[in-house]
Design a protein around this motif. Structure first.
Motif, PDB file in Angstrom:
ATOM      1  N   PHE A  78       6.632  10.026   1.459  1.00 58.41           N
ATOM      2  CA  PHE A  78       5.514   9.825   0.726  1.00 58.41           C
ATOM      3  C   PHE A  78       5.505   8.339  -0.049  1.00 58.41           C
ATOM      4  N   LYS A  79       5.053   6.929  -0.390  1.00 60.07           N
ATOM      5  CA  LYS A  79       5.727   6.926  -1.205  1.00 60.07           C
ATOM      6  C   LYS A  79       4.168   5.541  -2.006  1.00 60.07           C
ATOM      7  N   ALA A  80       4.320   5.639  -3.290  1.00 58.39           N
ATOM      8  CA  ALA A  80       3.518   4.978  -4.241  1.00 58.39           C
ATOM      9  C   ALA A  80       3.073   3.162  -3.684  1.00 58.39           C
ATOM     10  N   SER A  81       2.876   2.638  -4.059  1.00 62.33           N
ATOM     11  CA  SER A  81       2.086   1.401  -3.493  1.00 62.33           C
ATOM     12  C   SER A  81       2.888   0.022  -4.830  1.00 62.33           C
ATOM     13  N   ASN A  82       4.196   0.929  -5.566  1.00 68.13           N
ATOM     14  CA  ASN A  82       5.062   0.398  -5.988  1.00 68.13           C
ATOM     15  C   ASN A  82       6.202   1.309  -5.629  1.00 68.13           C
ATOM     16  N   MET A 142       6.962   9.411  -3.742  1.00 66.37           N
ATOM     17  CA  MET A 142       5.743  10.935  -4.901  1.00 66.37           C
ATOM     18  C   MET A 142       6.318  12.257  -3.883  1.00 66.37           C
ATOM     19  N   PHE A 143       6.649  12.365  -2.453  1.00 67.54           N
ATOM     20  CA  PHE A 143       7.280  13.238  -1.925  1.00 67.54           C
ATOM     21  C   PHE A 143       8.002  13.582  -0.795  1.00 67.54           C
ATOM     22  N   SER A 144       9.127  14.085  -0.564  1.00 72.81           N
ATOM     23  CA  SER A 144       9.541  14.139   0.746  1.00 72.81           C
ATOM     24  C   SER A 144       8.852  15.204   1.621  1.00 72.81           C
ATOM     25  N   SER A 145       9.820  15.888   3.180  1.00 72.10           N
ATOM     26  CA  SER A 145       9.659  16.854   3.769  1.00 72.10           C
ATOM     27  C   SER A 145      10.053  17.424   3.854  1.00 72.10           C
ATOM     28  N   GLU A 146      10.336  19.013   4.241  1.00 69.29           N
ATOM     29  CA  GLU A 146      11.154  19.185   5.331  1.00 69.29           C
ATOM     30  C   GLU A 146      11.746  18.335   6.355  1.00 69.29           C
ATOM     31  N   PRO A 160       0.903  -1.541   0.129  1.00 70.34           N
ATOM     32  CA  PRO A 160      -0.343   0.019   0.265  1.00 70.34           C
ATOM     33  C   PRO A 160       0.765   1.783  -0.249  1.00 70.34           C
ATOM     34  N   TYR A 161       0.491   2.252   0.092  1.00 67.83           N
ATOM     35  CA  TYR A 161       0.832   4.098  -0.457  1.00 67.83           C
ATOM     36  C   TYR A 161       1.441   4.121   1.098  1.00 67.83           C
ATOM     37  N   THR A 162       2.652   4.062   1.832  1.00 64.90           N
ATOM     38  CA  THR A 162       2.614   4.217   2.691  1.00 64.90           C
ATOM     39  C   THR A 162       4.350   5.566   3.148  1.00 64.90           C
ATOM     40  N   PHE A 163       3.211   6.575   4.124  1.00 69.07           N
ATOM     41  CA  PHE A 163       4.510   7.369   4.785  1.00 69.07           C
ATOM     42  C   PHE A 163       5.771   6.366   5.438  1.00 69.07           C
ATOM     43  N   GLU A 164       7.045   7.190   5.372  1.00 69.05           N
ATOM     44  CA  GLU A 164       8.138   6.779   5.342  1.00 69.05           C
ATOM     45  C   GLU A 164       8.522   8.163   6.645  1.00 69.05           C
ATOM     46  N   ILE A 165       8.845   7.689   7.928  1.00 69.31           N
ATOM     47  CA  ILE A 165      10.565   8.335   8.914  1.00 69.31           C
ATOM     48  C   ILE A 165      11.716   7.889   8.516  1.00 69.31           C
ATOM     49  N   TYR A 166      12.227   9.387   7.938  1.00 64.40           N
ATOM     50  CA  TYR A 166      13.874   8.561   8.335  1.00 64.40           C
ATOM     51  C   TYR A 166      14.348   9.475   8.937  1.00 64.40           C
ATOM     52  N   LYS A 167      15.864   9.020   8.663  1.00 65.96           N
ATOM     53  CA  LYS A 167      16.840  10.566   9.055  1.00 65.96           C
ATOM     54  C   LYS A 167      17.582  10.721   7.895  1.00 65.96           C
ATOM     55  N   ASP A 168      18.395  11.823   7.960  1.00 63.70           N
ATOM     56  CA  ASP A 168      18.710  12.308   6.765  1.00 63.70           C
ATOM     57  C   ASP A 168      20.643  12.961   7.322  1.00 63.70           C
TER      58      ASP A 168
END
Length: 71
Positions: free
Chosen positions: A19-23, A27-31, A2-10
Motif C-alpha cells: 500500500f503506497k501513499a500519494s507521495n 506504508m505497509f506490505s502483506s505476507e 493517488p494512494y495505491t495497492f501494488e501487487i508484485y512478486k518477491d
C-alpha cells in the motif's frame, strides 16, 4: 498520484501487496501469497474490513515487558 495497492512478486516468487501513499512512500506490505487471486482477495478484505477495524495499541504492553526484563 493517488494512494495505491501494488501487487508484485518477491524473491520467492510469491505475490505480495504493497500500500503506497500519494507521495510514493510504502506504508505497509502483506505476507506472501501463492497466487495473484489470493493477493487480490487480501486487498478486497482490507477495503471491506479496514474502515471498521478496531485499533489495538500494544505499545504500552511492550514497554512494560521491556522494563521488567531490565530488572
Amino acid at each position: 498520484m493517488p494512494y495505491t495497492f501494488e501487487i508484485y512478486k518477491d524473491k520467492k516468487e510469491e505475490f505480495r501487496v504493497r500500500f503506497k501513499a500519494s507521495n510514493g512512500e510504502k506504508m505497509f506490505s502483506s505476507e506472501g501469497y501463492s497466487s495473484k487471486v489470493a493477493a487480490k482477495n487480501a486487498i478486497k478484505s482490507i477495503l471491506k474490513n479496514g474502515p471498521t477495524a478496531e485499533v489495538v495499541d500494544n505499545s504500552k504492553a511492550v514497554k512494560k515487558a521491556a522494563v521488567k526484563k531490565r530488572k
